[in-house]
Design a protein around this motif. Structure first.
Motif, mmCIF file in Angstrom:
data_model
loop_
_atom_site.group_PDB
_atom_site.id
_atom_site.type_symbol
_atom_site.label_atom_id
_atom_site.label_comp_id
_atom_site.label_asym_id
_atom_site.label_seq_id
_atom_site.Cartn_x
_atom_site.Cartn_y
_atom_site.Cartn_z
ATOM 1 N N LEU A 166 15.069 -44.340 44.903
ATOM 2 C CA LEU A 166 13.977 -45.416 45.552
ATOM 3 C C LEU A 166 13.969 -45.143 46.880
ATOM 4 O O LEU A 166 12.554 -44.148 46.817
ATOM 5 C CB LEU A 166 13.388 -46.876 44.988
ATOM 6 N N ILE A 167 14.399 -45.374 48.109
ATOM 7 C CA ILE A 167 14.503 -44.725 49.617
ATOM 8 C C ILE A 167 14.689 -43.475 49.374
ATOM 9 O O ILE A 167 14.263 -43.189 50.260
ATOM 10 C CB ILE A 167 14.671 -45.949 50.081
ATOM 11 N N ALA A 168 15.743 -42.984 48.611
ATOM 12 C CA ALA A 168 16.044 -41.589 49.000
ATOM 13 C C ALA A 168 15.246 -40.472 48.339
ATOM 14 O O ALA A 168 14.726 -39.569 49.446
ATOM 15 C CB ALA A 168 17.583 -41.446 47.881
ATOM 16 N N MET A 169 14.605 -41.489 47.539
ATOM 17 C CA MET A 169 13.084 -40.518 46.897
ATOM 18 C C MET A 169 12.028 -40.350 48.129
ATOM 19 O O MET A 169 11.085 -39.247 48.598
ATOM 20 C CB MET A 169 12.865 -41.124 45.082
ATOM 21 N N ILE A 170 11.858 -41.633 48.472
ATOM 22 C CA ILE A 170 10.409 -41.824 49.658
ATOM 23 C C ILE A 170 10.672 -40.368 50.671
ATOM 24 O O ILE A 170 10.340 -40.086 51.028
ATOM 25 C CB ILE A 170 10.506 -42.653 49.571
ATOM 26 N N ALA A 171 12.487 -40.700 51.164
ATOM 27 C CA ALA A 171 12.505 -40.601 52.014
ATOM 28 C C ALA A 171 12.580 -38.888 52.172
ATOM 29 O O ALA A 171 12.943 -37.970 53.368
ATOM 30 C CB ALA A 171 14.076 -40.477 52.793
ATOM 31 N N SER A 172 12.467 -37.770 50.942
ATOM 32 C CA SER A 172 12.779 -36.978 50.518
ATOM 33 C C SER A 172 11.351 -36.016 50.412
ATOM 34 O O SER A 172 11.549 -34.355 50.651
ATOM 35 C CB SER A 172 13.811 -36.535 48.857
ATOM 36 N N VAL A 173 10.274 -36.993 50.532
ATOM 37 C CA VAL A 173 8.993 -35.598 49.849
ATOM 38 C C VAL A 173 7.661 -35.854 51.554
ATOM 39 O O VAL A 173 8.072 -37.118 52.370
ATOM 40 C CB VAL A 173 8.583 -36.758 48.682
ATOM 41 N N SER A 174 7.042 -35.513 51.745
ATOM 42 C CA SER A 174 6.285 -35.293 52.264
ATOM 43 C C SER A 174 4.857 -36.806 52.041
ATOM 44 O O SER A 174 5.174 -36.827 51.508
ATOM 45 C CB SER A 174 5.204 -34.260 52.128
ATOM 46 N N ARG A 175 4.121 -36.585 53.294
ATOM 47 C CA ARG A 175 3.336 -38.477 52.760
ATOM 48 C C ARG A 175 2.125 -37.484 51.819
ATOM 49 O O ARG A 175 2.250 -39.231 51.229
ATOM 50 C CB ARG A 175 3.073 -38.595 53.747
ATOM 51 N N GLU A 176 2.067 -36.502 51.795
ATOM 52 C CA GLU A 176 0.846 -36.613 50.756
ATOM 53 C C GLU A 176 1.185 -36.346 49.274
ATOM 54 O O GLU A 176 0.666 -36.702 48.004
ATOM 55 C CB GLU A 176 0.260 -35.417 51.073
ATOM 56 N N ASP A 177 2.874 -36.561 49.071
ATOM 57 C CA ASP A 177 3.294 -36.328 48.485
ATOM 58 C C ASP A 177 4.005 -38.447 47.942
ATOM 59 O O ASP A 177 4.604 -38.636 46.421
ATOM 60 C CB ASP A 177 4.668 -35.197 47.774
ATOM 61 N N LEU A 178 4.139 -39.137 48.704
ATOM 62 C CA LEU A 178 4.832 -39.885 48.567
ATOM 63 C C LEU A 178 4.452 -40.897 47.161
ATOM 64 O O LEU A 178 5.020 -41.562 46.907
ATOM 65 C CB LEU A 178 4.181 -41.207 49.802
ATOM 66 N N ALA A 179 2.502 -40.876 46.501
ATOM 67 C CA ALA A 179 2.731 -41.975 45.642
ATOM 68 C C ALA A 179 2.836 -40.892 44.314
ATOM 69 O O ALA A 179 3.599 -41.423 43.327
ATOM 70 C CB ALA A 179 1.311 -42.161 45.832
ATOM 71 N N VAL A 180 2.530 -39.863 44.512
ATOM 72 C CA VAL A 180 3.469 -38.759 43.451
ATOM 73 C C VAL A 180 4.953 -39.569 42.863
ATOM 74 O O VAL A 180 5.113 -39.528 41.466
ATOM 75 C CB VAL A 180 3.025 -37.504 43.310
ATOM 76 N N ALA A 181 4.966 -39.383 43.733
ATOM 77 C CA ALA A 181 6.649 -38.867 43.550
ATOM 78 C C ALA A 181 7.017 -40.752 43.726
ATOM 79 O O ALA A 181 8.071 -40.715 42.926
ATOM 80 C CB ALA A 181 7.613 -38.448 45.129
ATOM 81 N N THR A 182 6.824 -41.926 43.920
ATOM 82 C CA THR A 182 6.925 -43.447 43.933
ATOM 83 C C THR A 182 6.669 -43.654 42.197
ATOM 84 O O THR A 182 7.452 -43.562 41.282
ATOM 85 C CB THR A 182 6.160 -43.919 44.390
ATOM 86 N N GLY A 183 5.656 -42.540 40.970
ATOM 87 C CA GLY A 183 5.332 -42.840 40.118
ATOM 88 C C GLY A 183 5.850 -42.171 38.976
ATOM 89 O O GLY A 183 6.246 -42.152 37.944
ATOM 90 N N ILE A 184 6.492 -41.020 39.604
ATOM 91 C CA ILE A 184 7.743 -40.224 39.242
ATOM 92 C C ILE A 184 9.173 -41.339 38.654
ATOM 93 O O ILE A 184 9.031 -41.115 37.026
ATOM 94 C CB ILE A 184 7.421 -38.831 39.573
ATOM 95 N N THR A 185 9.512 -41.681 39.837
ATOM 96 C CA THR A 185 10.602 -42.322 39.599
ATOM 97 C C THR A 185 10.687 -43.769 38.575
ATOM 98 O O THR A 185 11.444 -43.408 37.579
ATOM 99 C CB THR A 185 10.764 -43.113 41.277
ATOM 100 N N TYR A 186 8.836 -44.852 38.535
ATOM 101 C CA TYR A 186 9.273 -45.086 37.986
ATOM 102 C C TYR A 186 8.366 -44.856 36.050
ATOM 103 O O TYR A 186 9.308 -45.808 35.467
ATOM 104 C CB TYR A 186 7.377 -46.338 37.970
#
Length: 585
Positions: A444-464
């Motif tokens: 989860l931290i790797a996902m957050i660290a790999s995306v820009s700020r505007e993609d943060l919420a969407v990327a977290t949703g994809i992970t879940y």
């Protein structure tokens, strides 16, 4: 050093496949202007809140996470009493299925909603849906009403974990983020552990309806704290828009096709397992076909039509987001393949617990004690991963070592036999829980660290999304596989009159095995051992697939302060804008 980090970020955000984006991202112009201007365009974020306010915010978010976990196991305990109350025990499994399907379908939508409505707005929406559904469960006049109410509660439950995770990321620098995620997972595990005995006690003392109604005080507490304390500011171009303009950013068609894709797939697999229908049954293959059609439509909508996609395809085509998603999927399938569906009780039971009850013929107390190391390992694994990331600022080696730990543990469990030493039976399951908890946290931290700020919420949703989908598929397919092999082995070993009735009793209840004659008891034990060994081997294979998916995950710097976090986001925004500009025709 900064040049190296910039080059690394640029490599990370470059898509795996060349993509011509006809719809520039809505944040591009704002990100570019913020990068060129000496002063930030947006006001200071909530990252500067005081420690006391942070504690209150976390209390509001984490109490909702705790309640979601508590609710799940409470309801699992109440399935039989509810079925008996409405005289519809054959349909009680749909209470859990409707909630779980709803959670899986609506989880990814909250990533985009939290960007449109704000973190507070999205969390309040999730709590409102979860609360109204739970309240109506306690007042439901019929089984049909209860099933619908659980589906409504699931619409909110799917957002609680996602939005709370996004909000904590807004508040906590990434280097410390893993430790806070570990604390979240401990609270989730505590809620899940307390739900079973608490639900049984409430049912015995006050009736099953009280188990739903008495959740409301915790929910009101969480709702009030979120409403009063959470005030994370979105970028100005969204923050200052009128409500109508914000609502136009909702990807209605993409959301509809995504819900159709996930819902049809999971419903088909769940019905195959719970109703023991053949794959050739028209309902099963019809749902799977519908899922494929919805999936194709979803990809087309997100790629070619939607200006604000709920799941941007460019994210899935990037290296780290893609392999984080796949590792979470395979890891969740593996972890929850340790759960098998009991066709009679209609409740999930650990496959390892079934090994002790059906093969070792242990008592319920001994079985529970054997699972205790696994439960402790899950709680400690996530916190350990967070501590390591906070101390070292690294996650790649941690992820690979933790994933290898799950492969070793699953292999050891698959080798259990009648000659296995007692200490193997106690300790072999622990590394599985420890390793998977660490992997889930670090990826989860790797996902957050790999995306820009505007993609943060969407990327977290994809992970879940990938995580919850893997959980449902793991439970359903492992249950179907276990029952299929068990039935075949029992039919080979048990012949003669009344064989069909005896086999059905053995399949549906392990408590009958000690009461059988020595010949039938040995046939039942050997059949369960053979079937469970196949499930354990499949789990080891899935854990190895998870390990392979972790190999391409990129190591990105984990900022240790709010200032470093802001600089990392600005640098990634700038690199992302330049990369998209180079790809534009």
């Amino acid at each position: 050093m900064s040049t190296a980090l910039s080059t690394r970020d640029a490599d990370e955000t470059r898509p795996l496949l060349h993509d011509h984006d006809d719809h520039p991202h809505p944040y591009h112009s704002a990100s570019s202007s913020r990068t060129q201007s000496p002063e930030p365009a947006e006001p200071p974020s909530l990252n500067k809140i005081s420690r006391s306010d942070l504690i209150w915010v976390l209390a509001g978010l984490w109490s909702a996470v705790f309640l979601g976990a508590l609710d799940g196991t409470i309801v699992a305990t109440l399935l039989s009493p509810i079925g008996s109350y409405f005289n519809e025990s054959n349909r009680s499994s749909y209470i859990g299925t409707s909630y779980l399907l709803s959670v899986c379908c609506f989880t990814p939508l909250y990533g985009r909603l939290s960007d449109i409505l704000g973190r507070k707005g999205a969390m309040l929406l999730a709590l409102s849906l979860f609360g109204s559904g739970t309240l109506y469960c306690g007042l439901a006049p019929s089984m049909d009403a209860l099933i619908v109410a659980r589906a409504v509660a699931g619409m909110g439950g799917g957002g609680v974990m996602t939005v709370s995770s996004v909000a904590v990321t807004d508040l906590i620098p990434l280097r410390q983020r893993g430790l806070y995620q570990g604390m979240t997972n401990i609270l989730f595990g505590l809620g899940a552990g307390l739900g079973g005995p608490l639900g049984g006690w409430m049912n015995d003392i006050l009736g099953w309806r009280s188990a739903f109604l008495l959740q409301m005080p915790i929910l009101v507490f969480s709702f009030c704290l979120v409403a009063l304390k959470v005030s994370i500011r979105l970028p100005d171009e969204i923050q200052n828009q009128p409500v109508r303009a914000k609502l136009r950013r909702i990807d209605v068609l993409g959301s509809f096709t995504l819900v159709g894709t996930v819902g049809a797939l999971l419903l088909g697999i769940s019905l195959k397992s719970t109703e023991e229908l053949p794959w050739a049954h028209p309902l099963i293959w019809g749902l799977l076909l519908a899922s494929a059609v919805f999936g194709a439509a979803f990809i087309w909508v997100e790629t070619c039509w939607s200006p604000f996609p709920v799941m941007p395809m460019r994210l899935i085509r990037q290296r780290t987001p893609l392999f984080v998603s796949l590792s979470n999927f395979f890891g969740s399938v593996a972890a929850f393949s340790m759960c098998a569906q009991d066709s009679t009780a209609r409740a999930s039971k650990l496959t390892s617990a079934k090994y002790f009850s059906a093969v070792r013929l242990s008592s319920s107390t001994d079985t529970g004690l054997h699972l205790l190391p696994h439960s402790v390992a899950i709680s400690t694994g996530s916190v350990f991963a967070g501590w390591v990331m906070r101390r070292t600022g690294k996650l790649y080696s941690l992820t690979l070592c933790s994933c290898l730990l799950t492969v070793v543990a699953a292999s050891l469990v698959a080798m259990w036999n009648e000659n296995s030493a007692a200490w193997h039976l106690w300790l072999d399951v622990a590394p599985q829980g420890f390793g998977m908890a660490a992997v889930i946290t670090s990826t989860l931290i790797a996902m957050i660290a790999s995306v820009s700020r505007e993609d943060l919420a969407v990327a977290t949703g994809i992970t879940y999304l990938f995580r919850t989908t893997g959980q449902v598929i793991g439970v359903s397919l492992s249950g179907a596989l276990l029952q299929a092999i068990l039935t075949t082995k029992l039919r080979e070993r048990i012949q003669g009159p009344n064989a069909f009735e005896i086999i059905e009793q053995i399949r549906h209840s392990t408590t009958i095995i000690p009461q059988l004659s020595p010949e039938l008891r040995k046939a039942a034990v050997d059949s369960y051992a053979d079937a469970l060994r196949v499930v354990f081997i499949c789990q080891a294979v899935l854990n190895f697939m998870c390990f392979l998916c972790c190999l391409p995950i990129q190591e990105n710097p984990l900022p240790g302060s709010h200032e470093e976090q802001e600089e990392a986001w600005k640098r990634r925004d700038s690199n992302r804008t330049e990369s998209d500009g180079e790809e534009s025709p």
